[in-house]
Scaffold this active site. Structure first.
Site, PDB file in Angstrom:
ATOM      1  CD1 TRP A  92     -11.065  11.327  -5.993  1.00 52.31           C
ATOM      2  CD2 TRP A  92     -13.022  10.660  -6.846  1.00 52.31           C
ATOM      3  NE1 TRP A  92     -12.011  11.446  -5.006  1.00 52.31           N
ATOM      4  CE2 TRP A  92     -13.217  11.050  -5.504  1.00 52.31           C
ATOM      5  CE3 TRP A  92     -14.112  10.208  -7.571  1.00 52.31           C
ATOM      6  CZ2 TRP A  92     -14.466  10.979  -4.876  1.00 52.31           C
ATOM      7  CZ3 TRP A  92     -15.358  10.134  -6.962  1.00 52.31           C
ATOM      8  CH2 TRP A  92     -15.529  10.528  -5.626  1.00 52.31           C
ATOM      9  CD  GLU A  95      -2.791  -1.129  -0.127  1.00 55.08           C
ATOM     10  OE1 GLU A  95      -3.272  -0.075  -0.567  1.00 55.08           O
ATOM     11  OE2 GLU A  95      -2.921  -2.221  -0.711  1.00 55.08           O
ATOM     12  CD1 TRP A 127     -18.558  13.746 -17.844  1.00 58.95           C
ATOM     13  CD2 TRP A 127     -19.020  12.249 -16.250  1.00 58.95           C
ATOM     14  NE1 TRP A 127     -17.410  13.045 -17.581  1.00 58.95           N
ATOM     15  CE2 TRP A 127     -17.661  12.121 -16.604  1.00 58.95           C
ATOM     16  CE3 TRP A 127     -19.537  11.406 -15.267  1.00 58.95           C
ATOM     17  CZ2 TRP A 127     -16.815  11.187 -16.015  1.00 58.95           C
ATOM     18  CZ3 TRP A 127     -18.693  10.479 -14.676  1.00 58.95           C
ATOM     19  CH2 TRP A 127     -17.351  10.376 -15.049  1.00 58.95           C
ATOM     20  CD1 TRP A 159     -13.482  11.363 -13.929  1.00 59.66           C
ATOM     21  CD2 TRP A 159     -11.988  12.280 -12.559  1.00 59.66           C
ATOM     22  NE1 TRP A 159     -12.451  11.855 -14.702  1.00 59.66           N
ATOM     23  CE2 TRP A 159     -11.518  12.418 -13.886  1.00 59.66           C
ATOM     24  CE3 TRP A 159     -11.206  12.789 -11.525  1.00 59.66           C
ATOM     25  CZ2 TRP A 159     -10.312  13.037 -14.200  1.00 59.66           C
ATOM     26  CZ3 TRP A 159     -10.000  13.406 -11.832  1.00 59.66           C
ATOM     27  CH2 TRP A 159      -9.560  13.528 -13.164  1.00 59.66           C
ATOM     28  CD1 TRP A 214      -1.374  -0.335  -3.899  1.00 58.27           C
ATOM     29  CD2 TRP A 214      -2.010   0.886  -5.672  1.00 58.27           C
ATOM     30  NE1 TRP A 214      -1.934  -1.182  -4.840  1.00 58.27           N
ATOM     31  CE2 TRP A 214      -2.336  -0.461  -5.924  1.00 58.27           C
ATOM     32  CE3 TRP A 214      -2.319   1.842  -6.639  1.00 58.27           C
ATOM     33  CZ2 TRP A 214      -2.946  -0.875  -7.114  1.00 58.27           C
ATOM     34  CZ3 TRP A 214      -2.933   1.431  -7.819  1.00 58.27           C
ATOM     35  CH2 TRP A 214      -3.234   0.087  -8.050  1.00 58.27           C
ATOM     36  CG  ASN A 237      -8.723   2.157   0.148  1.00 59.54           C
ATOM     37  OD1 ASN A 237      -8.635   3.119  -0.606  1.00 59.54           O
ATOM     38  ND2 ASN A 237      -8.603   0.908  -0.262  1.00 59.54           N
TER      39      ASN A 237
HETATM   40  P1  FAD Z   1      -3.376   2.209   5.118  1.00 60.68           P
HETATM   41  O1  FAD Z   1      -4.219   1.124   4.568  1.00 60.68           O
HETATM   42  O2  FAD Z   1      -2.882   2.060   6.489  1.00 60.68           O
HETATM   43  O3  FAD Z   1      -2.163   2.402   4.092  1.00 60.68           O
HETATM   44  C1  FAD Z   1      -0.926   3.010   4.481  1.00 60.68           C
HETATM   45  C2  FAD Z   1      -0.591   4.151   3.541  1.00 60.68           C
HETATM   46  O4  FAD Z   1      -0.444   3.692   2.206  1.00 60.68           O
HETATM   47  C3  FAD Z   1      -1.653   5.228   3.474  1.00 60.68           C
HETATM   48  O5  FAD Z   1      -1.534   6.129   4.549  1.00 60.68           O
HETATM   49  C4  FAD Z   1      -1.359   5.872   2.130  1.00 60.68           C
HETATM   50  O6  FAD Z   1      -0.302   6.796   2.211  1.00 60.68           O
HETATM   51  C5  FAD Z   1      -0.908   4.680   1.301  1.00 60.68           C
HETATM   52  N1  FAD Z   1      -2.024   4.137   0.541  1.00 60.68           N
HETATM   53  C6  FAD Z   1      -2.885   3.169   0.917  1.00 60.68           C
HETATM   54  N2  FAD Z   1      -3.763   2.923  -0.071  1.00 60.68           N
HETATM   55  C7  FAD Z   1      -3.461   3.752  -1.084  1.00 60.68           C
HETATM   56  C8  FAD Z   1      -3.999   3.982  -2.379  1.00 60.68           C
HETATM   57  N3  FAD Z   1      -5.027   3.266  -2.853  1.00 60.68           N
HETATM   58  N4  FAD Z   1      -3.448   4.933  -3.166  1.00 60.68           N
HETATM   59  C9  FAD Z   1      -2.386   5.644  -2.731  1.00 60.68           C
HETATM   60  N5  FAD Z   1      -1.825   5.466  -1.509  1.00 60.68           N
HETATM   61  C10 FAD Z   1      -2.358   4.546  -0.694  1.00 60.68           C
HETATM   62  N6  FAD Z   1      -5.178   8.647  -0.017  1.00 60.68           N
HETATM   63  C11 FAD Z   1      -4.605   9.779   0.431  1.00 60.68           C
HETATM   64  O7  FAD Z   1      -3.613   9.712   1.161  1.00 60.68           O
HETATM   65  N7  FAD Z   1      -5.093  10.999   0.076  1.00 60.68           N
HETATM   66  C12 FAD Z   1      -6.184  11.145  -0.729  1.00 60.68           C
HETATM   67  O8  FAD Z   1      -6.571  12.282  -1.041  1.00 60.68           O
HETATM   68  C13 FAD Z   1      -6.836   9.965  -1.181  1.00 60.68           C
HETATM   69  N8  FAD Z   1      -7.959  10.035  -1.928  1.00 60.68           N
HETATM   70  C14 FAD Z   1      -8.564   8.857  -2.368  1.00 60.68           C
HETATM   71  C15 FAD Z   1      -9.711   8.956  -3.168  1.00 60.68           C
HETATM   72  C16 FAD Z   1     -10.345   7.792  -3.609  1.00 60.68           C
HETATM   73  C17 FAD Z   1     -11.576   7.904  -4.485  1.00 60.68           C
HETATM   74  C18 FAD Z   1      -9.822   6.537  -3.244  1.00 60.68           C
HETATM   75  C19 FAD Z   1     -10.515   5.285  -3.721  1.00 60.68           C
HETATM   76  C20 FAD Z   1      -8.684   6.447  -2.470  1.00 60.68           C
HETATM   77  C21 FAD Z   1      -8.038   7.592  -2.022  1.00 60.68           C
HETATM   78  N9  FAD Z   1      -6.868   7.529  -1.215  1.00 60.68           N
HETATM   79  C22 FAD Z   1      -6.274   8.694  -0.796  1.00 60.68           C
HETATM   80  C23 FAD Z   1      -6.200   6.242  -0.960  1.00 60.68           C
HETATM   81  C24 FAD Z   1      -6.578   5.532   0.355  1.00 60.68           C
HETATM   82  O9  FAD Z   1      -7.971   5.481   0.490  1.00 60.68           O
HETATM   83  C25 FAD Z   1      -5.983   6.200   1.585  1.00 60.68           C
HETATM   84  O10 FAD Z   1      -4.605   6.403   1.411  1.00 60.68           O
HETATM   85  C26 FAD Z   1      -6.175   5.339   2.847  1.00 60.68           C
HETATM   86  O11 FAD Z   1      -7.531   5.081   3.061  1.00 60.68           O
HETATM   87  C27 FAD Z   1      -5.601   6.079   4.038  1.00 60.68           C
HETATM   88  O12 FAD Z   1      -5.832   5.373   5.221  1.00 60.68           O
HETATM   89  P2  FAD Z   1      -4.635   4.649   5.985  1.00 60.68           P
HETATM   90  O13 FAD Z   1      -3.534   5.612   6.200  1.00 60.68           O
HETATM   91  O14 FAD Z   1      -5.225   4.007   7.174  1.00 60.68           O
HETATM   92  O15 FAD Z   1      -4.193   3.559   4.929  1.00 60.68           O
END
Ligand code: FAD
Length: 477
Positions: A383, A275, A306, A360, A278, A342
């Site tokens: 998005w 993650e 849209w 979006w 990602w 997420n």
């Molecule tokens: P954990 O599951 O603990 O993951 C650890 C870290 O990995 C996160 O803090 C983040 O930095 C990174 N990470 C995890 N999943 C993703 C992912 N899919 N994409 C990129 N990095 C990821 N994340 C943001 O940080 N900022 C946003 O503005 C953002 N907008 C999003 C919008 C949409 C529509 C979606 C579907 C996802 C988005 N995310 C965003 C990705 C993800 O949802 C969040 O990073 C995550 O929920 C943060 O919670 P956590 O720190 O507990 O994640």
């Protein structure tokens, strides 16, 4: 006497901060500066929730700095002018900073660098906010990756990210400080008091970030692979806002996880680091495709039909009043705490773009204003993934069904009952789709659809068929 300015941006930490480390190692006096210049971030200046976070994060940083007998100097206005003025007042030889990768910042930093160099100053930028610099990872044909798995495989073939640098103790404070604006003068906090939920949920700052990581490593990482999908569980790290503001570095996270005992470095840790991968991917994609915050990576998807008049539907989605409990729970969690799980982000995004056919970009903007972790790279990727038009996007035929998703990931309705309390009395069987609950069940629960809670704003089956047809036509075009 050699003097340097360290220009803090989204690296609000004293540990593993290469610009700061270099400054205190190489210079005799160091001035620590934050320039508040939201106008330089174009359409993506920090939203309301990010401003709240920034205020508290700057306060926490200044507190830490003061404990080490120095101060954070705050200025406003154009970064270039503020830094030029400070270099004059402080008689600095150099300005150092850690790199950022979003298009507006890259452009701004180039201009600042030139202006400082023209004024005879040394400038130096450092890698601090990613594990791998975006220009170091490419395909065999020297192109940027657009698919995550080969991207991450390529990253894993690189030398492992360097270990984090130790926290800086002696800050080499100047004898006399130039004037600073007050943090309150930046007016980052909301005028209307809506931030109690944020206050209760978060501890912005480097110490809060460290505590969050420790808690996650101690209690949740081992089961992360399975529990990360369940929004009612404390199964994820919630490090995202801390990572966004650079209160903790990805290298610190990486090495803390790698430093766990071999026995614990099982599936949970591996999945978690993917993650973090990602996050890397999102930043690399944004660096190479700087137009993606507004435009689909795959241009043909701009032709998606849209919905033209969508004001009311958008409002219902924003306010958590769509009639789909899991969507409304997520949107209300977002409003109250500045964060959403997420799994739920994917569900609410799918409903907005595919069933409601609202662009979006409108969803991205709402998230931008309301998320404490709003991050241009991650938000854009998330998005575009949801809309099916971006890097490694969900296939066009994947349209989340909010009922089955809710049944699968919140079977006992714990998450729904917390955020949509008007449904609390419904039994588990019906809480995910209250409009289908039999009359006697509703009567027993004292619940009336349409009065206590809205009926669905869109027909799932029809809207799904419409979206699929439109997306297929684009795909085949
Ligand atoms: P954990 O599951 O603990 O993951 C650890 C870290 O990995 C996160 O803090 C983040 O930095 C990174 N990470 C995890 N999943 C993703 C992912 N899919 N994409 C990129 N990095 C990821 N994340 C943001 O940080 N900022 C946003 O503005 C953002 N907008 C999003 C919008 C949409 C529509 C979606 C579907 C996802 C988005 N995310 C965003 C990705 C993800 O949802 C969040 O990073 C995550 O929920 C943060 O919670 P956590 O720190 O507990 O994640």
């Amino acid at each position: 006497m050699k003097k340097a300015i360290v220009w803090f941006r989204r690296d609000l930490r004293l540990s593993d901060n290469p610009a700061l480390r270099h400054a205190v190692d190489e210079f005799e006096q160091v001035l620590l500066v934050y320039v508040h210049a939201p106008q330089e971030e174009g359409d993506w200046s920090p939203g309301a929730a990010s401003c709240w976070w920034l205020h508290h994060s700057l306060a926490a940083l200044d507190k830490k700095i003061r404990k080490r007998n120095s101060r954070l100097i705050i200025r406003t206005g154009a970064s270039r002018d503020a830094l030029l003025e400070l270099t004059g007042q402080f008689n600095a030889d150099a300005v150092l900073w850690n790199r950022l990768y979003d298009p507006a910042t890259i452009k701004r930093d180039k201009q600042v660098k030139k202006a400082l160099a023209d004024a005879g100053l040394t400038t130096r930028s450092f890698a601090a906010n990613l594990l791998f610099e975006p220009w170091t990872i490419s395909t065999k044909d020297d192109n940027p990756y657009k698919v995550y798995t080969p991207f991450w495989k390529a990253c894993m073939k690189e030398p492992a990210p360097a270990g984090p640098e130790a926290s800086v103790r002696a800050l080499r404070a100047p004898g006399k400080f130039p004037a600073s604006e007050s943090l309150d003068a930046l007016e980052l906090l909301p005028v209307i008091n809506w931030d109690d939920g944020l206050e209760a949920a978060w501890t912005p700052g480097e110490d809060g970030a460290g505590a969050r990581l420790d808690r996650f490593l101690e209690h949740a990482i081992d089961v992360y692979a399975t529990s990360r999908d369940y929004p009612a569980q404390a199964g994820v790290s919630r490090l995202s806002p801390h990572l966004h503001f650079g209160e903790i570095s990805p290298r610190q996270v990486w090495h803390a996880v790698k430093g766990m005992s071999a026995a614990r470095e099982a599936q949970g840790a591996k999945t978690f680091l993917k993650e973090i991968g990602w996050r890397e991917f999102a930043h690399h994609v944004l660096y190479h495709f700087p137009k993606t915050p507004d435009q689909p990576l795959y241009e043909k998807y701009a032709a998606f039909p849209w919905r033209k008049r969508h004001g009311k539907l958008l409002k219902a989605w924003q306010k958590g009043q769509t009639g789909f409990p899991i969507v409304d729970a997520g949107m209300r969690q977002l409003w109250a705490t500045g964060w959403m799980h997420n799994r739920v982000r994917m569900i609410v995004a799918s409903l907005l773009v595919k069933n409601l056919r609202i662009p979006w970009q409108k969803g991205a903007k709402w998230f931008w204003d309301t998320l404490v972790d709003a991050d241009l790279a991650n938000n854009t990727l998330g998005w575009q993934w949801s809309a099916g038009c971006g890097a490694d996007a969900a296939p066009y035929f994947r349209i989340f069904n909010p009922v089955t998703q809710s049944q699968k990931f919140d079977g006992d309705g714990k998450y729904l009952r917390k955020w949509v309390p008007e449904l609390a009395a419904l039994p588990d069987k019906w809480i995910h789709e209250p409009w289908n609950a039999p009359r006697e069940v509703c009567e027993a629960a004292g619940f009336t659809i349409g009065a206590d809670y809205p009926a669905p704003v869109v027909d799932m089956k029809e809207s799904r068929a419409d979206a699929l047809a439109a997306l297929k036509a684009i795909k085949d075009s």
